[in-house]
Design a protein around this motif. Structure first.
Motif, PDB file in Angstrom:
ATOM      1  N   VAL A 174      40.066  29.470  41.086  1.00  0.00           N
ATOM      2  CA  VAL A 174      40.912  30.662  41.149  1.00  0.00           C
ATOM      3  C   VAL A 174      41.486  30.756  42.558  1.00  0.00           C
ATOM      4  O   VAL A 174      40.743  30.724  43.549  1.00  0.00           O
ATOM      5  N   GLU A 203      45.945  34.185  41.018  1.00  0.00           N
ATOM      6  CA  GLU A 203      46.082  35.642  40.996  1.00  0.00           C
ATOM      7  C   GLU A 203      47.222  36.083  41.907  1.00  0.00           C
ATOM      8  O   GLU A 203      47.443  35.504  42.977  1.00  0.00           O
ATOM      9  N   GLN A 257      44.310  40.770  35.382  1.00  0.00           N
ATOM     10  CA  GLN A 257      44.258  39.325  35.610  1.00  0.00           C
ATOM     11  C   GLN A 257      42.809  38.856  35.730  1.00  0.00           C
ATOM     12  O   GLN A 257      42.408  37.851  35.116  1.00  0.00           O
ATOM     13  N   ARG A 258      42.031  39.572  36.513  1.00  0.00           N
ATOM     14  CA  ARG A 258      40.640  39.160  36.748  1.00  0.00           C
ATOM     15  C   ARG A 258      39.783  39.340  35.505  1.00  0.00           C
ATOM     16  O   ARG A 258      38.858  38.550  35.260  1.00  0.00           O
ATOM     17  N   TYR A 264      43.485  29.495  37.634  1.00  0.00           N
ATOM     18  CA  TYR A 264      44.219  30.762  37.646  1.00  0.00           C
ATOM     19  C   TYR A 264      44.699  31.044  39.068  1.00  0.00           C
ATOM     20  O   TYR A 264      43.942  30.881  40.035  1.00  0.00           O
ATOM     21  N   ALA A 272      49.469  34.572  37.329  1.00  0.00           N
ATOM     22  CA  ALA A 272      49.543  35.961  36.846  1.00  0.00           C
ATOM     23  C   ALA A 272      49.924  35.960  35.378  1.00  0.00           C
ATOM     24  O   ALA A 272      50.846  36.655  34.946  1.00  0.00           O
ATOM     25  N   ILE A 276      46.164  43.299  38.958  1.00  0.00           N
ATOM     26  CA  ILE A 276      45.143  42.339  39.372  1.00  0.00           C
ATOM     27  C   ILE A 276      43.833  42.557  38.615  1.00  0.00           C
ATOM     28  O   ILE A 276      43.126  41.591  38.291  1.00  0.00           O
ATOM     29  N   SER A 334      44.139  33.031  45.112  1.00  0.00           N
ATOM     30  CA  SER A 334      44.670  34.388  45.268  1.00  0.00           C
ATOM     31  C   SER A 334      45.850  34.365  46.229  1.00  0.00           C
ATOM     32  O   SER A 334      45.753  33.809  47.327  1.00  0.00           O
ATOM     33  N   HIS A 353      40.527  36.130  33.375  1.00  0.00           N
ATOM     34  CA  HIS A 353      39.935  34.848  33.778  1.00  0.00           C
ATOM     35  C   HIS A 353      38.421  34.933  33.931  1.00  0.00           C
ATOM     36  O   HIS A 353      37.755  33.902  34.045  1.00  0.00           O
TER      37      HIS A 353
END
Length: 224
Positions: free
Chosen positions: A194, A170, A182-183, A168, A83, A179, A196, A186
């Protein structure tokens, strides 16, 4: 076995990694947690290790680990952003936070005598932690200077920063760094992997074992 360097974000210290570091050490890895370190101090720590490290940054420290990768790419196996701010040259945190409608952080920032603190951190940073952990963590937070001390800005290049694999993690229920933001970050600077987590902003406290699983999975990824 591998070496992990875990870098804390604003207001935090090395203490925030205690639970996750314990899980990683249990798996046999070496864990280093520099306390409120500058980019130069983190670089020196990384360079001193006998092998390239897995360099992990949370929230604001994403900018620090990017800078370290630029300065010493051969000493970093993987960059991990939890994050965290993953930003290209010329983009600053306020630029991406301006459009973050999911974050409540700006409503809880308190400026006093050139220092910045967070009001009600239990609701912003530790919202999915147990009440006991949230209270303990909140008591350990310290003010940040509005203008941080540090060296010159580090410009990121494809030759250095760009050659280090990025990952990453998340935090889907994050109330400090939404979020969607964040997305967006990246997606702009793509990562090789990635993960989550259904956590708030601080999975190292709310779900340290699940975070450790993600970090341990990185050891199977080859270094470029």
């Amino acid at each position: 076995m591998h070496i992990y360097v875990l870098v804390n974000a604003h207001w935090h210290g090395a203490w925030c990694w205690d639970l996750t570091a314990t899980a990683l050490r249990r798996a046999g890895h070496t864990i280093l947690t520099p306390d409120r370190a500058t980019v130069e101090e983190i670089r020196d720590l990384v360079v001193a290790q006998p092998e390239p490290v897995i360099l992990v940054g949370h929230s604001s420290s994403g900018m620090q680990i990017s800078a370290v990768a630029e300065l010493a790419p051969q000493h970093v196996r993987t960059l991990v952003y939890i994050a965290a701010f993953l930003l290209p040259n010329g983009v600053l945190p306020p630029d991406v936070m301006r459009d973050d409608t999911e974050s409540v952080l700006r409503d809880h920032l308190v400026l006093d005598n050139d220092q910045l603190t967070v009001s009600e951190p239990e609701k912003v940073l530790f919202e999915d932690c147990s009440p006991e952990v949230a209270s303990w963590a909140s008591a350990h937070l310290v003010p940040e200077p509005v203008i941080p001390l540090g060296g010159p800005e580090v410009l990121l290049t494809d030759q250095n920063f760009g050659r280090v694999p990025r990952v990453y993690i998340e935090c889907l229920n994050d109330r400090a760094l939404g979020i969607t933001t964040q997305r967006r970050m990246h997606a702009a600077l793509p990562c090789s992997q990635v993960y989550s987590l259904p956590s708030g902003h601080s999975p190292f406290l709310s779900m340290p074992d699940r975070l450790a699983v993600c970090l341990l999975d990185l050891t199977s990824q080859p270094r470029s």
